[in-house]
Design a protein around this motif. Sequence first.
Motif, PDB file in Angstrom:
ATOM      1  N   ALA A  25       0.850  -1.202   0.000  1.00  0.00           N
ATOM      2  CA  ALA A  25       0.000   0.000   0.000  1.00  0.00           C
ATOM      3  C   ALA A  25       0.886   1.253   0.000  1.00  0.00           C
ATOM      4  O   ALA A  25       0.649   2.202  -0.757  1.00  0.00           O
ATOM      5  N   TYR A  26       1.940   1.258   0.833  1.00  0.00           N
ATOM      6  CA  TYR A  26       2.819   2.430   0.867  1.00  0.00           C
ATOM      7  C   TYR A  26       3.513   2.598  -0.487  1.00  0.00           C
ATOM      8  O   TYR A  26       3.616   3.694  -1.034  1.00  0.00           O
ATOM      9  N   GLN A  27       3.945   1.475  -1.067  1.00  0.00           N
ATOM     10  CA  GLN A  27       4.632   1.597  -2.368  1.00  0.00           C
ATOM     11  C   GLN A  27       3.680   2.188  -3.407  1.00  0.00           C
ATOM     12  O   GLN A  27       4.066   3.004  -4.250  1.00  0.00           O
ATOM     13  N   GLU A  28       2.380   1.819  -3.293  1.00  0.00           N
ATOM     14  CA  GLU A  28       1.414   2.345  -4.263  1.00  0.00           C
ATOM     15  C   GLU A  28       1.275   3.860  -4.085  1.00  0.00           C
ATOM     16  O   GLU A  28       1.182   4.610  -5.073  1.00  0.00           O
ATOM     17  N   VAL A  29       1.324   4.315  -2.840  1.00  0.00           N
ATOM     18  CA  VAL A  29       1.220   5.767  -2.582  1.00  0.00           C
ATOM     19  C   VAL A  29       2.374   6.477  -3.283  1.00  0.00           C
ATOM     20  O   VAL A  29       2.189   7.457  -4.026  1.00  0.00           O
ATOM     21  N   ILE A  30       3.579   5.942  -3.132  1.00  0.00           N
ATOM     22  CA  ILE A  30       4.770   6.597  -3.714  1.00  0.00           C
ATOM     23  C   ILE A  30       4.686   6.557  -5.233  1.00  0.00           C
ATOM     24  O   ILE A  30       4.909   7.551  -5.939  1.00  0.00           O
ATOM     25  N   GLN A  31       4.227   5.440  -5.762  1.00  0.00           N
ATOM     26  CA  GLN A  31       4.231   5.282  -7.223  1.00  0.00           C
ATOM     27  C   GLN A  31       3.173   6.184  -7.858  1.00  0.00           C
ATOM     28  O   GLN A  31       3.394   6.835  -8.875  1.00  0.00           O
ATOM     29  N   ARG A  32       1.973   6.292  -7.189  1.00  0.00           N
ATOM     30  CA  ARG A  32       0.897   7.071  -7.810  1.00  0.00           C
ATOM     31  C   ARG A  32       1.032   8.566  -7.523  1.00  0.00           C
ATOM     32  O   ARG A  32       0.635   9.390  -8.341  1.00  0.00           O
ATOM     33  N   PRO A  81       3.941  10.632  -6.420  1.00  0.00           N
ATOM     34  CA  PRO A  81       5.351  10.745  -5.996  1.00  0.00           C
ATOM     35  C   PRO A  81       5.686  12.050  -5.275  1.00  0.00           C
ATOM     36  O   PRO A  81       6.389  12.034  -4.280  1.00  0.00           O
ATOM     37  N   ASN A  82       5.118  13.164  -5.741  1.00  0.00           N
ATOM     38  CA  ASN A  82       5.611  14.385  -5.092  1.00  0.00           C
ATOM     39  C   ASN A  82       4.545  14.964  -4.153  1.00  0.00           C
ATOM     40  O   ASN A  82       4.159  16.109  -4.267  1.00  0.00           O
ATOM     41  N   THR A  83       4.062  14.120  -3.269  1.00  0.00           N
ATOM     42  CA  THR A  83       3.155  14.644  -2.204  1.00  0.00           C
ATOM     43  C   THR A  83       3.827  14.336  -0.860  1.00  0.00           C
ATOM     44  O   THR A  83       4.709  13.464  -0.802  1.00  0.00           O
ATOM     45  N   ASP A  84       3.404  15.067   0.188  1.00  0.00           N
ATOM     46  CA  ASP A  84       4.037  14.741   1.484  1.00  0.00           C
ATOM     47  C   ASP A  84       3.564  13.368   1.980  1.00  0.00           C
ATOM     48  O   ASP A  84       4.157  12.750   2.840  1.00  0.00           O
ATOM     49  N   TYR A  85       2.464  12.851   1.387  1.00  0.00           N
ATOM     50  CA  TYR A  85       2.104  11.460   1.726  1.00  0.00           C
ATOM     51  C   TYR A  85       3.244  10.529   1.316  1.00  0.00           C
ATOM     52  O   TYR A  85       3.599   9.583   2.015  1.00  0.00           O
ATOM     53  N   ALA A  86       3.819  10.846   0.139  1.00  0.00           N
ATOM     54  CA  ALA A  86       4.900   9.968  -0.361  1.00  0.00           C
ATOM     55  C   ALA A  86       6.085   9.999   0.589  1.00  0.00           C
ATOM     56  O   ALA A  86       6.690   8.963   0.893  1.00  0.00           O
ATOM     57  N   ILE A  87       6.373  11.176   1.096  1.00  0.00           N
ATOM     58  CA  ILE A  87       7.520  11.299   2.018  1.00  0.00           C
ATOM     59  C   ILE A  87       7.264  10.447   3.259  1.00  0.00           C
ATOM     60  O   ILE A  87       8.077   9.604   3.677  1.00  0.00           O
ATOM     61  N   ALA A  88       6.047  10.609   3.837  1.00  0.00           N
ATOM     62  CA  ALA A  88       5.726   9.825   5.046  1.00  0.00           C
ATOM     63  C   ALA A  88       5.771   8.329   4.701  1.00  0.00           C
ATOM     64  O   ALA A  88       6.289   7.502   5.461  1.00  0.00           O
ATOM     65  N   ALA A  89       5.289   7.984   3.517  1.00  0.00           N
ATOM     66  CA  ALA A  89       5.262   6.568   3.125  1.00  0.00           C
ATOM     67  C   ALA A  89       6.690   6.012   3.052  1.00  0.00           C
ATOM     68  O   ALA A  89       6.969   4.894   3.519  1.00  0.00           O
ATOM     69  N   LYS A  90       7.603   6.833   2.516  1.00  0.00           N
ATOM     70  CA  LYS A  90       9.002   6.336   2.404  1.00  0.00           C
ATOM     71  C   LYS A  90       9.548   5.997   3.780  1.00  0.00           C
ATOM     72  O   LYS A  90      10.153   4.936   3.990  1.00  0.00           O
ATOM     73  N   GLN A  91       9.279   6.860   4.757  1.00  0.00           N
ATOM     74  CA  GLN A  91       9.821   6.570   6.113  1.00  0.00           C
ATOM     75  C   GLN A  91       9.247   5.256   6.639  1.00  0.00           C
ATOM     76  O   GLN A  91       9.959   4.392   7.146  1.00  0.00           O
TER      77      GLN A  91
END
Lengths: 223, 739, 96
Positions: A127-134, A136-146
């Motif tokens: 699910a986190y990987q999907e957030v980053i892939q869809r 990429p440049n949102t702060d959700y993506a940053i939180a997901a990476k952590q």
Amino acid sequence: CSNLIQKPESQWTVEEFYDRAKSEFDNGQWKSAIEFYEKLKANFPYGDYAEQAYLELAYAYYRYDEPLSAIRELDEFIRLYPRHPQLAYAYFLKALAADSINRSWLDRFITDPANRDIQSTQQALRAYQEVIQRFPNTDYAIAAKQRIVIITNRLARRDLQVAQFYYDRQAYLAAANRAQRIIEEYPNSQSSRKALVMLRKAHQKMGLDQTAADIQQVIELNR
Amino acid sequence: EDFVISDIQVQGTERIGFETLNTYLPVRVGETLTLGLEQESIRALFRTGFFNDIALFRGDNNELIIQVVERPSIADITIKGNRLIKTDDLKKALTGLGITQGKIFNPVEMERVILDLRRQYHNQGYYAAQVQITSEDLPRNRVALNIDITEGAPAAIERISLVGNNTYTDRRLKGQLLLKETVVFGSADKYSRPKLQADLETLRSFYLDRGFAEFDINSSQVALSEDLTEVYISVNMTEGPQYRIDQISFSGSERIGEDELRELLSLETGELFSRSRIIAGINAIRDRFSDLGFAFAEVDPRVDLNQEDQLASINFVLEEGSRVYVRQIEIEGNTRTRDHVLRREMRQFERAPYSLQAVRQSTSRLNRLGYFSSVNVDTRRVSDDEVDLVIRVEEQPTGSFTAGIGFSQLDGISFNLGIAEKNVLGTGNELELSVNSSVAIQSADLGFTNPYFTKDGVSLSTGLFYSKVNASELNITDYTLDRIGARISVGYPTSELTRLNMGLRIEEVGVNCNTSNFVDCNKFVSDFGKQNAVLSLTGGWRYDSRNSFFFPTEGHRASLSAQAAIPGTSDVTFYKVFLDEAWWTPLTENFTLKLSGSLAFGEGYGDLTRLPFYERFFAGGIGSVRGFEPNSLGGFYTPTEGSNRPRGGDARAITTAELVFPMPLIEDSSNIRLSWFVDGGNIYSTLDGVDPSEFRIATGLGFSWITPVGPLAFSFSRPLKTEKGDKTQSFQFSLGVPF
Amino acid sequence: CGGIKPFKAPVSQGVVIEQAMIDELQVGLSQQQVRSLLGPNYGQHPFRPNIWDYTYATSNRSLHTDAAGRLQLIFDDQGFLESWQVIEADSRKIKL
């Protein structure tokens, strides 16, 4: 909104349902917030309020520690409104909910989530990987990476525990496989160095000395 | 002419949100709207079924204006006249068709709903059923739906005629069928298509299992009377000759020797051809292949029928396929139990040849842990010679927890805490802790067991216990005991299903004979004094093949254990022996028969001839012989002996026969069971005095439920065989006592 | 039903290679062909994919008595079988 009390719910308009649900939501009464959001969706399934209700209902389920219900609502939201501006939030909340399935308050002290219910951890990772892939440049993506760093460490730690389990029982091929999986799938996790050592020890025990020597070289290379 | 869409606006919507509509629109802001795209948009919006009318306009500065007239939404649905199919089931079926409160009302759909409801009734044999749907407009563009059903009478079966059955009489064949022509009660005489299909299949296997290899049902007709209330069923079949088995041969893989194959098949030449026996034989052979790692072996029976001599020769073609390996073992659903606690029960390893027997043993071992309400090990094919095993478990409460603060005039404020947890924090270790203290009684018991002290399953269990009773507070007149001690024992497996354990137990017993000069007590104290420390050896052997911990349906548990004081370490030297045997077998899919028996006896040695009076056995109540007051069997002391307690004895014999079945009417009754039981047993003063004819017997209904607070059991019973003076008790209840 | 000696559950690891399979090996076979002939290549060298070591070890030698202990296969750079050698004929005994 005193008049609400006299009017039976069957005659409430969608605004009335929404106001009641939102007020419960705002002061953290998740259980009754859920009740009224569900009623709003049942009676007015298509309006703008319904769209907003899906997201707030999912968040209420998440805070009410019913992650599976939250995920169900979010999947429905993503299916119904593929172009909704809040789609990124929906995907991120879905990942948070999946991540919380395996959470227990004991984890900070004694227990380690790595040796429990790995399926929901993998679901959270996807699910986190999907957030980053869809998105990429949102702060959700940053939180997901952590969160992904923490989860990959957990998955690697688990594989190392299983490798050790098999190593102790002289099942060296199984131990080697688990160690190799760490190196291939979670190369930069905290357990990857220990995995290399496990890989070498397992091959030594199997009598594959040349292979063990090659692995030792790799260990020394990235010391 | 085409134009670039600057914005999209929707007019005329009351209930449909912009985003919902936006999802179905094939065009986006910024695209050029061509004539083709316009038609496509209208078609797309119509397909949603939300709108009666749709029109597209071009705004002053190129906005796309969508004007719609919404269809009404369904305010509520009332269903009248339905008796056979309940309203909730109908509502569920309607939801399936998208007809629920709040959804858009589409008159075209109503035809489909009527057809669907009538089909449901036809399936149940209600051919005369009629369904009408009327809609009534309500303010704010809503509509109320009333569905009127006239069920009519179900078509009763007037006659079932069988044609072509020469060998077996109509009566015999009709006896096998679900559908009956006349019936005393129930609805077996009501026609329904699923029942007919099941009956045809029953007929087919009835014949195929009795040698009629070429049996076939040519046709089956269902004729209706004009008033649609009577059904005439006719089944036309050709039996074909009755075949006996002639030659059995095998071809293909030679991995398994021919005599072993024949033994597994267990079919003899000359025996009647029977499809079910052939299938059973094939499964046995396939299991044998799986044991050798050939999990996808195929056994294909080629039947060659010789019609004149009515002989059937079968050639079993054995396709062993490739040897299968287990690539990985994953565990799912263990939200509490740790990975290794499950993995250590597995007899199948990763990166090793697959063995069906190992997987079966692992599944039953996981079931015997008692941590899960359900365990299944799925074999997921990964390539043509590799599988992954997925252990899917559902956790369930594994302990009992009682805590309380009480007050009674007798012993004032009391506090108690009881924890028994079989799987502490998911580690697989067992903990029992019970502490209670009140003015009169202070007691504590702490026990800890690690079943895997070593990785091969050598268990270590230790325990401490202390109890002190202040008799005067409780105005107990005869005697009280004070105990303090510790126990330790080690156990190890001696085979896949058997374990041996041995240990030590040190205990100091203080006997206080109180005012009522209780004869037995005074005699004991005068012989051995008040305080006695005893060091005893404990040992036991156990066989356990149950297929689950709480409610086994199959398997066998036998155990022999003994406890004996080490001579010389104390004057109070006695031994006790416990023999237990329990056996479960499934009668049907839901009903399990449990037979169990236990014999316990003990004796003193050295200066002591009989067991000390406080170490005797007692029986009666839940956990031994239900229907009799707890510990009441074996009689009571007479007041002249200075007490009115149960006397107990040096030997106890108990037997139980129980029919166990799940709770009816509840879908998920995985942790609830009902049982009809017959308990029998008694207490005897010595082992040679044991005489089953003196058994007290009771029968009744037992109920057991695994609750988060602990196993709860209660029973209603009626004595069958009692003597004068027995104290019976029809309702009994226990919480936290593992059954 | 079990004597006094502590019981240890059997352990087995690896792939059963029978002599009949080894006889069918030929130089030039592709990795896929070797794979479907011998079975899954669990012993592939973690960092040198052209070296495959098929091993078999068990605590219960009576099950697959004829299994080879260690068969090593070397592939050339294009992935075709170059040479193979049975380094240990008997399967390794796992002492429980």
